[in-house]
Structures are given as C-alpha cells and as structure tokens.
Design a protein around this motif. Structure first.
Motif, PDB file in Angstrom:
ATOM      1  N   THR A  15      33.914 -12.387  -7.385  1.00 21.77           N
ATOM      2  CA  THR A  15      34.778 -12.866  -6.306  1.00 21.77           C
ATOM      3  C   THR A  15      36.246 -12.488  -6.451  1.00 21.77           C
ATOM      4  O   THR A  15      37.004 -12.631  -5.504  1.00 21.77           O
ATOM      5  CB  THR A  15      34.694 -14.402  -6.196  1.00 21.77           C
ATOM      6  OG1 THR A  15      35.087 -14.968  -7.456  1.00 21.77           O
ATOM      7  CG2 THR A  15      33.283 -14.861  -5.846  1.00 21.77           C
ATOM      8  N   CYS A  16      36.652 -12.049  -7.664  1.00 21.99           N
ATOM      9  CA  CYS A  16      38.082 -11.826  -7.880  1.00 21.99           C
ATOM     10  C   CYS A  16      38.316 -10.786  -8.977  1.00 21.99           C
ATOM     11  O   CYS A  16      37.375 -10.284  -9.583  1.00 21.99           O
ATOM     12  CB  CYS A  16      38.759 -13.142  -8.258  1.00 21.99           C
ATOM     13  SG  CYS A  16      38.159 -13.825  -9.828  1.00 21.99           S
ATOM     14  N   GLU A  17      39.575 -10.513  -9.234  1.00 21.95           N
ATOM     15  CA  GLU A  17      39.937  -9.538 -10.264  1.00 21.95           C
ATOM     16  C   GLU A  17      39.552 -10.011 -11.663  1.00 21.95           C
ATOM     17  O   GLU A  17      39.314  -9.197 -12.546  1.00 21.95           O
ATOM     18  CB  GLU A  17      41.429  -9.218 -10.198  1.00 21.95           C
ATOM     19  CG  GLU A  17      41.807  -8.392  -8.985  1.00 21.95           C
ATOM     20  CD  GLU A  17      41.071  -7.055  -8.920  1.00 21.95           C
ATOM     21  OE1 GLU A  17      40.961  -6.356  -9.945  1.00 21.95           O
ATOM     22  OE2 GLU A  17      40.605  -6.711  -7.825  1.00 21.95           O
TER      23      GLU A  17
END
Length: 70
Positions: A15-17
């Motif tokens: 979902t994210c870095e």
C-alpha cells in the motif's frame, strides 16, 4: 548460482513506500545483487535475480506479503 533472470510476481497487500522498502530488503537479503522494481498500483514486482521464482515468493511471503507468479 545461475545467471540472473527477470521474474514478474503479483504481490498482495502493498500500500505504500514502506511496503516497497520491505519487499526490496527481503529480496536483497537473499540476493544482494538483485534488482527490484515495484509497481504499487498494479501489485507487480519485477526482480532480476539468480534466485528461482519460488525462492523469491518465499522471501516475500516471509516479509508478510502474499506473492505468486504473474
């Protein structure tokens, strides 16, 4: 070790870095020379590595993500 090959995997749960960093570190822990490219939007991870697809899937699974061949 065998010559590097490009493996395309579908990874669920990114979902994210931070997810990108976690997956990259998990793969590079097993193959420091691996090149990892992650597309968050499509859940795609492309890895150039001498490891097998199965070994990459296990490394990603141990990092907490579901993975399979694309």
């Amino acid at each position: 070790m065998q010559a590097p090959q490009v493996h395309t995997l579908n990874v669920q749960g990114m979902t994210c870095e931070h997810c990108v960093k976690t997956i990259t570190e998990a793969v590079r822990a097993r193959d420091p020379a691996a090149e990892v490219k992650v597309k968050l939007a499509g859940g795609e991870v492309r890895v150039s590595s001498s490891l097998s697809s199965d070994a990459l899937i296990v490394a990603i699974a141990e990092a907490g993500y579901g993975a399979g061949l694309a």
